[in-house]
Design a protein around this motif. Structure first.
Motif, short mmCIF file in Angstrom:
data_model
loop_
_atom_site.label_atom_id
_atom_site.label_comp_id
_atom_site.label_asym_id
_atom_site.label_seq_id
_atom_site.Cartn_x
_atom_site.Cartn_y
_atom_site.Cartn_z
N ILE A 1 0.86 -1.18 0.00
CA ILE A 1 0.00 0.00 0.00
C ILE A 1 0.90 1.23 0.00
CG2 ILE A 1 -1.73 1.31 1.28
CD1 ILE A 1 -2.57 -1.41 2.57
N THR A 2 0.80 2.03 -1.06
CA THR A 2 1.52 3.29 -1.14
C THR A 2 0.49 4.41 -1.26
OG1 THR A 2 1.73 3.18 -3.54
CG2 THR A 2 3.54 2.24 -2.23
N ARG A 3 0.94 5.62 -1.16
CA ARG A 3 0.03 6.77 -1.27
C ARG A 3 -0.65 6.72 -2.64
NH1 ARG A 3 -2.22 10.32 2.33
NH2 ARG A 3 -0.36 10.07 3.60
N GLY A 4 -1.93 6.38 -2.67
CA GLY A 4 -2.71 6.37 -3.90
C GLY A 4 -2.69 5.09 -4.71
N ASN A 5 -2.02 4.02 -4.21
CA ASN A 5 -1.87 2.84 -5.05
C ASN A 5 -1.78 1.57 -4.21
OD1 ASN A 5 -1.32 1.78 -7.78
ND2 ASN A 5 0.64 1.19 -6.91
N LEU A 6 -2.33 0.47 -4.75
CA LEU A 6 -2.14 -0.86 -4.20
C LEU A 6 -1.44 -1.69 -5.26
CD1 LEU A 6 -2.66 -3.19 -2.14
CD2 LEU A 6 -4.79 -3.62 -3.40
#
Length: 124
Positions: free
Chosen positions: A101-106
């Motif tokens: 999980i990153t800022r704005g994205n899986l």
């Protein structure tokens, strides 16, 4: 409904940049099998396991592996679309699938199959 003939452990990695709360991951193989797991609170940089994804491999059993993640951060609730999928194959059996999980994205990264990505959306 029969149990799947293949399983892979699942690890979730928090690269969001802050603490995540109420982290929940769902996996479903076509319409046949459902796996859900709550990872609770995850600090930035933390990895958590404890989930397994079940799916079928073999002749005539090439299906879609649907993934879903939801969580709360300091700036709201987040989720991905319900129909996000990629494929797990016999080469992935018993090897860890990593969800980052990153800022704005899986990002879903099976050990052998191709990785896939989906955008995360603020839902509250």
């Amino acid at each position: 409904m029969a149990e799947p003939n293949s399983w892979s452990p699942v690890q979730v990695v928090n690269r969001w940049g802050g603490t995540l709360y109420e982290v929940a991951v769902g996996h479903r193989y076509d319409e046949d099998h459902y796996d859900n797991h709550s990872f609770g609170t995850m600090e930035n940089g933390q990895n958590k396991g404890g989930m397994s994804a079940g799916y079928w491999t073999g002749f005539g059993r090439t299906g879609k592996d649907y993934w879903h993640v939801s969580f709360r951060s300091d700036d709201g609730r987040w989720s991905c679309k319900e129909n996000f999928y990629c494929f797990l194959t016999s080469d992935d059996v018993n090897h860890t699938v990593t969800l980052t999980i990153t800022r704005g994205n899986l990002n879903v990264k099976p050990p052998s199959s191709s990785p896939c990505d989906v955008s995360l959306w603020r839902v509250g």
